[in-house]
Design a protein around this motif. Sequence first.
Motif, PDB file in Angstrom:
ATOM      1  N   ALA A   1     -36.789  41.115  45.095  1.00 36.49           N
ATOM      2  CA  ALA A   1     -36.114  40.605  43.946  1.00 36.49           C
ATOM      3  C   ALA A   1     -35.049  39.590  44.511  1.00 36.49           C
ATOM      4  O   ALA A   1     -34.902  38.895  43.902  1.00 36.49           O
ATOM      5  N   VAL A   2     -34.663  39.464  45.756  1.00 42.36           N
ATOM      6  CA  VAL A   2     -33.765  38.354  46.334  1.00 42.36           C
ATOM      7  C   VAL A   2     -34.874  37.260  46.468  1.00 42.36           C
ATOM      8  O   VAL A   2     -34.383  36.100  46.004  1.00 42.36           O
ATOM      9  N   ILE A   3     -35.679  37.616  47.321  1.00 40.10           N
ATOM     10  CA  ILE A   3     -36.436  36.532  47.985  1.00 40.10           C
ATOM     11  C   ILE A   3     -37.683  35.823  47.234  1.00 40.10           C
ATOM     12  O   ILE A   3     -38.053  34.993  47.228  1.00 40.10           O
ATOM     13  N   GLY A   4     -38.068  36.953  46.037  1.00 39.57           N
ATOM     14  CA  GLY A   4     -39.430  36.779  45.304  1.00 39.57           C
ATOM     15  C   GLY A   4     -39.644  35.363  44.923  1.00 39.57           C
ATOM     16  O   GLY A   4     -40.366  34.665  45.315  1.00 39.57           O
TER      17      GLY A   4
ATOM     18  N   PRO B   1     -44.010  30.324  38.377  1.00 44.00           N
ATOM     19  CA  PRO B   1     -44.725  31.249  37.459  1.00 44.00           C
ATOM     20  C   PRO B   1     -45.402  30.740  36.321  1.00 44.00           C
ATOM     21  O   PRO B   1     -46.268  31.101  35.749  1.00 44.00           O
ATOM     22  N   SER B   2     -44.794  29.750  35.708  1.00 41.87           N
ATOM     23  CA  SER B   2     -45.240  29.250  34.399  1.00 41.87           C
ATOM     24  C   SER B   2     -45.950  28.010  34.586  1.00 41.87           C
ATOM     25  O   SER B   2     -46.555  27.529  33.502  1.00 41.87           O
ATOM     26  N   GLU B   3     -46.166  27.650  35.870  1.00 40.93           N
ATOM     27  CA  GLU B   3     -46.943  26.354  35.877  1.00 40.93           C
ATOM     28  C   GLU B   3     -48.211  26.780  35.649  1.00 40.93           C
ATOM     29  O   GLU B   3     -48.935  27.399  36.278  1.00 40.93           O
TER      30      GLU B   3
ATOM     31  N   ILE C   1     -50.612  34.687  38.977  1.00 38.77           N
ATOM     32  CA  ILE C   1     -49.955  36.035  38.590  1.00 38.77           C
ATOM     33  C   ILE C   1     -49.286  36.389  39.551  1.00 38.77           C
ATOM     34  O   ILE C   1     -48.246  37.407  39.483  1.00 38.77           O
ATOM     35  N   PHE C   2     -49.553  36.376  40.916  1.00 38.15           N
ATOM     36  CA  PHE C   2     -48.745  36.855  42.045  1.00 38.15           C
ATOM     37  C   PHE C   2     -47.428  36.345  41.921  1.00 38.15           C
ATOM     38  O   PHE C   2     -46.603  37.001  42.224  1.00 38.15           O
ATOM     39  N   SER C   3     -47.459  35.147  41.812  1.00 42.85           N
ATOM     40  CA  SER C   3     -46.022  34.601  41.684  1.00 42.85           C
ATOM     41  C   SER C   3     -45.444  35.089  40.479  1.00 42.85           C
ATOM     42  O   SER C   3     -43.887  35.123  40.432  1.00 42.85           O
ATOM     43  N   GLN C   4     -45.818  35.353  39.271  1.00 45.22           N
ATOM     44  CA  GLN C   4     -45.320  36.007  38.291  1.00 45.22           C
ATOM     45  C   GLN C   4     -44.697  37.305  38.577  1.00 45.22           C
ATOM     46  O   GLN C   4     -43.647  37.708  38.217  1.00 45.22           O
ATOM     47  N   VAL C   5     -45.671  38.164  39.146  1.00 43.81           N
ATOM     48  CA  VAL C   5     -45.194  39.513  39.474  1.00 43.81           C
ATOM     49  C   VAL C   5     -44.000  39.307  40.443  1.00 43.81           C
ATOM     50  O   VAL C   5     -42.915  39.984  40.239  1.00 43.81           O
ATOM     51  N   LEU C   6     -44.237  38.612  41.531  1.00 44.70           N
ATOM     52  CA  LEU C   6     -42.983  38.367  42.345  1.00 44.70           C
ATOM     53  C   LEU C   6     -41.634  38.057  41.849  1.00 44.70           C
ATOM     54  O   LEU C   6     -40.628  38.679  42.033  1.00 44.70           O
ATOM     55  N   VAL C   7     -41.777  36.952  40.910  1.00 41.64           N
ATOM     56  CA  VAL C   7     -40.556  36.467  40.416  1.00 41.64           C
ATOM     57  C   VAL C   7     -40.139  37.386  39.324  1.00 41.64           C
ATOM     58  O   VAL C   7     -38.882  37.574  39.348  1.00 41.64           O
TER      59      VAL C   7
ATOM     60  N   TRP D   1     -42.528  42.293  34.955  1.00 41.01           N
ATOM     61  CA  TRP D   1     -43.631  42.602  35.004  1.00 41.01           C
ATOM     62  C   TRP D   1     -44.204  43.085  33.449  1.00 41.01           C
ATOM     63  O   TRP D   1     -45.444  42.979  33.126  1.00 41.01           O
ATOM     64  N   GLY D   2     -43.051  43.238  32.531  1.00 35.33           N
ATOM     65  CA  GLY D   2     -43.604  43.465  31.175  1.00 35.33           C
ATOM     66  C   GLY D   2     -44.128  42.388  30.583  1.00 35.33           C
ATOM     67  O   GLY D   2     -44.979  42.429  29.854  1.00 35.33           O
ATOM     68  N   THR D   3     -43.691  41.173  30.561  1.00 33.93           N
ATOM     69  CA  THR D   3     -43.929  39.990  30.256  1.00 33.93           C
ATOM     70  C   THR D   3     -45.042  39.582  30.629  1.00 33.93           C
ATOM     71  O   THR D   3     -46.265  39.197  30.003  1.00 33.93           O
ATOM     72  N   VAL D   4     -45.745  39.805  31.797  1.00 35.05           N
ATOM     73  CA  VAL D   4     -46.961  39.756  32.487  1.00 35.05           C
ATOM     74  C   VAL D   4     -47.816  40.515  31.846  1.00 35.05           C
ATOM     75  O   VAL D   4     -49.166  40.129  31.254  1.00 35.05           O
ATOM     76  N   LEU D   5     -47.715  41.781  31.298  1.00 35.68           N
ATOM     77  CA  LEU D   5     -48.698  42.521  30.535  1.00 35.68           C
ATOM     78  C   LEU D   5     -48.774  42.158  29.380  1.00 35.68           C
ATOM     79  O   LEU D   5     -49.671  42.340  28.772  1.00 35.68           O
ATOM     80  N   TYR D   6     -47.321  41.599  28.848  1.00 37.74           N
ATOM     81  CA  TYR D   6     -47.527  41.332  27.260  1.00 37.74           C
ATOM     82  C   TYR D   6     -48.526  40.267  27.281  1.00 37.74           C
ATOM     83  O   TYR D   6     -49.341  40.229  26.524  1.00 37.74           O
TER      84      TYR D   6
END
Lengths: 327, 326, 533, 347, 335
Positions: free
Chosen positions: A43-46, A54-56, A80-86, A241-246
């Motif tokens: 959460a801190v360093i993600g 993540p949006s790029e 997606i990895f970045s999205q999950v991390l962020v 993570w919910g946004t990713v799933l959305y």
Amino acid sequence: MAVITTTEATPVAAPAKRRRLRFVANPKATTGLVLLGAFAVLAVIGPWIAPFDPSERGGDLMQGPSGAHWFGTTHLGQDIFSQVLVGTRSIMFVGFLAGIVATVLSVLVGVTSGYLGGMGGEGLSALSNVFLVIPALPLIIIITSSLPETTDLTIALVIGLTSWAWNARVLRAQTLSLRRRDYVEAARATGESTWRIILFEIMPNLTAVIASGFVGTVIFAVISEITLAFIGVSVSSGWNWGTVLYWAQSQQALAQGAWWWFVPAGLAIALLGTALSLVNFGIDEFVSPRLRGGGRTSVKTVDGRTVRMRVGFTPVLGDGTAREEKP
Amino acid sequence: MSYLLKRIAFYLFTAWAAITINFFIPRLMPGDPVQALITRARGQMTTDAVQSLYVLFGLDKDESVVEQYFRYLGQLARGDLGMSFTFFPTPVAEVIGDGLPWTVGLVGFTTVLGFLLGTAAGTLVGWRRGSLADLLIPVTTFLSSIPYFWLGLLAIALLTGPDSFFPATGAYDTSLVPGFDLEFIGSVVQHGILPAATILISSMAGWVLSMRNMMVTVASEDYVTVAHAKGLPERRVMVGYAARNALLPNVSGFALSLGFIVGGTLLVEIVFSYPGLGLLLFQAVGAQDYPLMQGIFLVITLSVLLANFLADLAYLALDPRTRREG
Amino acid sequence: ACSTSNQGSGSGANGVLNVGMPNGPQTENNNPFLNSSAASSLGYRRLIFEPLAMVNEVKVTEPFKPWLATGWEWSDNYTKLALTIRDGVTWSDGKPLTGEDVAFTFELLKNNPGLNIEGVPYGETTASGNQVTVAFPRPQFVNQKKIFEQFVVPKHIWSTYGNPSTETVKEPVGSGPFTLKSFTPQTVTLTARDTYWQDKPQVKEVRYTSYADNNAQTTALATGASEWSFVFIPNYQAVYTSKDPQHYKLWFPPVLGVHGLWFNTKSKPWDNPALRRAVNLVVNRDDIFMQGEAGYFYPKVDNITGIPTPAGESFIAPEFKDEVVTVDVDAAKKELTDNGFTFDGDKLKDPSGAPVTLKMTVPSGWSDYVTDLEIIKDNVSKIGIEATVDLQNADSWTKALDTGDFQAAMHWTNNGPTMYDIYQSIMDGALYKPIGQGGINGNYGRYESAEATKALQDYANAADEATRTEALHVLQRLHVKDMPVVITSAANGGGQYSTKNWVGWPDDSNPYGPVQPTLENALDVVMRLKPAA
Amino acid sequence: MTHSTAAAASGTTEVVLEASGLTKHFPIRKRGRELLSRGTRGVHAVDDVDLVLRRGRVTALVGESGSGKSTVARLLAQLHPQTSGTLRLGGEEVVVKRGRAFRAYSKRVQMIFQDPFASLNPVHTVRYHLTRALKIHGRAGKTAQDLEQALTDLLTRVQLSPPERYLDKFPHELSGGQRQRVAIARALGADPEVLLADEPVSMLDVSIRLGVLNLLRDLKDRLLLAILYITHDIASARYFADETFVMYAGRVVEGGDSETVTQHPAHPYTQLLIDSAPDPDRPAAEDKDGGSGEPPSLIDPPRGCRFNPRCPFAMDICRTEVPPPFPLDDGPGHFAACWLYGEGAAG
Amino acid sequence: MSDAVLEIRGLNVDYGLGADAVHAVRDVNLTLHRGEVLGLAGESGSGKSTLAYGMTRLLPPPGVVASGEVLYHRDGGDPVDVLRMDHAQLRAFRWAETAIVFQGAMNSLNPVHRVSTQLTDVIKAHDPRSTTASRLARARELLALVGIAPDRLDSYPHQLSGGMRQRVMIGMALALEPRVVIMDEPTTALDVVVQRQILRQLVDLRERLGFSVVFITHDLSLLVEFSDRIAIMYGGRIVEEAAAADLYRDPLHPYSDGLLHSFPALRGPRRELTGIPGAPPDLRSMPSGCSFHPRCPRAMERCGVEVPVLGVPGDRRGSDRTVACWLHPVQDNRF
Ligand SMILES: Nc1ncnc2c1ncn2[C@@H]1O[C@H](COP(=O)(O)OP(=O)(O)OP(=O)(O)O)[C@@H](O)[C@H]1O
Ligand SMILES: Nc1ncnc2c1ncn2[C@@H]1O[C@H](COP(=O)(O)OP(=O)(O)OP(=O)(O)O)[C@@H](O)[C@H]1O
Ligand SMILES: [Mg+2]
Ligand SMILES: [Mg+2]
């Protein structure tokens, strides 16, 4: 993590270091705490270690996991990895903030109504019961969708403000029983003031209950936040993570065979949930030793059979001759 | 008796509180249904249509919130929940009437079944503590941490498809007309299996765990030891002594967590496009359909209250200590 | 997605057509006037109630095809319409359809503004035998389509309704070839009538299924459970057409309505047309089409006038005929530097020296718009503009546009049989409301140009084609100069269909009408369907 | 018991705490139909109890479970407000509710609870418990050394030495006897005049009970405390207390010098109690059948003498009139609230 | 005596396994004779309950019986070892032959079943062929036996007073006319008056039915009055065993003596009581040698080194008592 912080923050001071060590020594609690710690670190360093914005948008559209994109890409080529991390940060933030808000409220309502009794106490108790039976998630959905703007903060507040009732109830019951304890009476007889009794005699003994309620609320908050994002009520609040799933759902990822779009975020949720549950088990077992696994559960008897230790049929290990005298 | 009276008073109060909350929350919403409809139509509706919609929905009238509240209460008393905006001019009660049976059927059935199965499994796991059954615990922990909807999505992804027995959406085959014939019921069952399984799996897990813990706690009570000492058959000790007592806190826990469970299960309806209240609520929120939202929220809350009350009755029947004579 | 895939295969033989829409469970409401009714939302009102004429939006130059009206005559500069109603048409309850019914329908709309969704200002109506005349307070050239598309309802039934706006019309009686057979929240079934004024349709039964969402609808199409639908399918090849490339088709012809990036022309520095023109030059419409619109949904518009082609081909002024916008960063930069903008390294500064930023708002759930904006965000960064995509919930967004509280947003325009509707939505000064004031019906960008307003008025009130053409050219020029909206995509009249059981669908080779099951032309389409050999 | 008899029983020693007509009725929740009827119902936990605690003396209060012993102690400690009756501390009537007045009162009257396992907060160390007691009553001194000294003194006084070894322990690290000593030390922290000991040893192991009782006796002698010793074990009352009062169903039924009460019990209930107590010296034959039945409901206590339903000697008057304490002349201050000793009978 | 019903030999009971096991009962040898009341006394934590549960194999985890034999002498049959029975045998054996009454009757009775159910289910379990009516009749009989009105049969436990519940438990214990009844502090939660009533009843019943009783309590004065023989436990071992009167008059072990001097007497001269100094031992770190030696006023050097063996002391040759103390070295080890 925050569970410990709570324990340390309260003047429980050192209910003997041994006791706390026992908590940490609990394998369930340890596993949970380690996992939770990992999520906290992410959460801190993600956002810093995320390989992409993540949006790029990138050139690889809808690609499966690869060296460049560990969890694959979206229809826009986002990583997606970045999205999950962020997204971890938002999840942890909402979970813990909602947990804190709900815990503070539940302590206020629960302990006050438990200790004070009388009309005020009954009223507060009725209030928490009302909040308890009203289905929380629909309420949260309705409130959130009525907000002009949803940020992580507002979501955390909505969840926190609607989900304190359960803990308040538990705390009230606990306080009611603590109130009758001799040591509370004794403190009163010694001449302690009411607020000191609540703060220093009762609250420290509620630490485990509070912590467990806190963890429970965090689980609930995390799932609620994800749910809100998933059904599109709060997608605007940024990556989680919910946004990713959305997005996966709205792009019909499963139908397209893009399992990588669904699975990592879902697993992350399950993992975080499991971590929190484990911490809670640890707390439960810490509070009520009967629940503890208690080491080995099956024994070999002298005639070589293995028997399970169980209530009602104590295993017999050997006979009189087989045992040497103990010092 | 007094216990019951007290509970009834409490439920009435809660119902009133829910009704009031229910009224006020949607009023605080910034949007209005016409705009919501326009945005929903996205280019399918010309700008001229807008004014006609305002007229249609009667939103061109001004009325104070208090007036609205009392009108709302009055209408509620007559069972009138207003007219849905999305399905204008269908009354909300009718819209809900279409969805409610499905929700009661799916959510009600699975919640109760999940509780029963979970309790049964928890009984066994708790009783046979230390045996292989303990392996169930990490599995259930994991399962109970998964949001219902994600499990549903997985189920859809893995188990449905063109050649699959399991349909991915709906409550019955679209080619059928609802009726009490074998084909229709068969279709309902077929469509219900996956959503039901999803709810069962995720809601059972919690009961397994809590029942297990209660069993472990109760198993060391004196009366269980006495039951062993009496040489009663194992089944009798497990069911009649340990489980019977471990059940009590679980039942009251069940009553209390109904609100949470129902919230979660509504999501399953959304994922499986199951035409119940959850899906309706989802649509109503999206369409700013205040009356529908209010109605659904109210119906859900009242159902949960009713279920709570039934659980209370069950508790009353199960625990002789709450029964006071005279 | 029901597993009964056999159902699709047999339907051609037993005369069933399966239509699907992703609209969720329905409640029984067959009022054709209400957009909230199941009949409108699923589109089956089109097969029950018939229009006066068929308008082909896909080819606007085509004359209207007589339907219930066999002939018509405009007079007094489009303020008076005389209609000849077809003889021998009967309602499904057996009563004959007469001019009375047509006149009644117009009166109904006039007296119930709530039903008059199209907002046509009907005036005096008279009927005698099969002759109907209707007067209008102002010229209706631009509203012709709306008037002729108006379906007719039976007077003997509708005159008994106390309040037609809240009537749910449980047993709809229409003149169309189908009648309602059964209603469930999921499925509405229509069967063909015994008597019909034309040759009876080959389709004997139409089943409208309302799927809960796009996912479900897509799956239904992929399995063949739905044979006709209108739904956004991302990556349609993978999810849909590849399942049966021979039969699964989609056809999305553009119609005269557009989508694009609207600027708030009152918000600095976006009040500067040069800046807007520059953006127009860097927006990658191919990416938008391929990624945002999945390569088909809203067809690409790349003529500089924003006119969708080929639908609006004929309207384009000669000077712009071949003006196709392609990404041209250098030209954009030149446009900017010529107009006082400067570059500070990569960053664009407006003439006052402030860096140029762009905040584009969009409802969070609208994935195609969001994607479009992400692409634009990327594009404008090439000319040093730092753009952000601001996701809002749908209400806030609607409100923001309504009150002018935004900088830029993806939005659509009205559509119609001419370019008038598009330009009117964008540039009509009559619609103008100052920032902060809501209730606006178009011109969200607060564009103010007396010239445009006048041109629009000229067009609407013109008595002759030349005046109209001229007005339209003025509007095009203004659009190119001021670029209040960077138009990227056209609205569509499309749909997905399967030729497995039924053939005769419109397509590029035979574009006899849009293929959306909810549009008026659905009736025309169904009438033309034949079982596949 | 009347004032004069009590005074007679104890010679001239100074009275510290005196209760007269002490009554406590706990309200009970009304249910259902009762809501409509007026008039209060309640648990008659303590009715009309007179009690005198004197400097340097131990007064025992004996009775079966539920007879109201603890309630008396709590009333004396002012942890509950009494329904009626007066309390006099050092001759002055006390009316305290909370706050400052309560503190001042609690400085002089301290209480020790039955269960040493429950009366110390498990999350606090011995040091915390004692420091609080000292601080609240302003006896912590000014400096840290003063406090340390005071703590050491306290622990030494209750024979926990060396004090350092115990100061930083948590209750669960101490044995039952040690905990009860800490609880006593805490009570002593206020430097009280009266110590109310509510069954202070009943939860302790047999072998260490005496240690605590002997300690209490020692403190009484050295600090001249007035101690109320509550117990259900009449033998230990005989051993430890100077005077003994016997309670039954909320009322004092007999009282007087401990030796007299235990050796010559007058009230039938006291006789039953003493006959029931385990006694290794009792010849098996003497085991006569005592009273049977159970203690009465305190919500609806029997009219007249509360023991009458179980009493083998019950007379008509016992069922109607509450017996006043009748003085007996076989011991100092001995009295019995029983009609058997009423004017007619005893005369 | 020859008419032993229950013979415990070399019983060791542990909590836990392996190295960190707590040895709560050590090497206990004890014989219960027909028709006698055997008192088991000792302070808290001395292992009385562990012994009782261990020999009936009712000890909950982590308790295990490490070794030993518990021989039950059936009428005219070979003795059977309870520790060697499998579960089915054990179930059949329980209650029919040995019944147990626990300390808290509230906790021993299942709160959710009626008294009748709990009385009859044990009969049904051991005699499945009995009819419901006969079982109910027996239940009524049992209640009458312990002096409770039969109409209480339909009550739930919470509707009975503490004394009544304890009586129900005693009645239940006698349901199958067992030959051994083990009572673990059956009256400590009760009032002295009620306690005496119940004990008196128990004595009567024992005389009529002839079962043997193992009576566990820490109240020695009670035992002296009620039991025939007394065994004193300390630190998991039996340190002295003797006839009740002998033990009261002449305790040999200093611990027994200390215990006897911890109870104030109700009659006779007021004597000064001392109690026993120090605290009970920690089972995890037992003192070497005699575990009582750190508290013993008469400890010798030898006491800290060697564990005294339980046996008939040399200075009481021929008596029926045993002690484990170096003050009274063993003359004749019976085992
Ligand atoms: N707070 C209370 N509210 C209601 N009733 C109470 C309360 N406290 C005590 N009682 C009742 O008052 C009566 C006397 O109780 P009390 O605790 O004084 O008895 P006791 O003699 O100390 O008994 P024990 O020997 O069990 O400690 C009992 O019937 C009890 O139920
Ligand atoms: N689960 C356990 N794990 C470890 N040690 C235990 C456990 N249960 C009991 N013990 C220890 O075993 C010893 C014997 O306990 P037991 O209950 O038999 O004593 P007791 O003589 O019955 O005492 P009491 O008079 O308090 O009932 C005690 O020292 C206790 O600490
Ligand atoms: Mg008490
Ligand atoms: Mg014990």
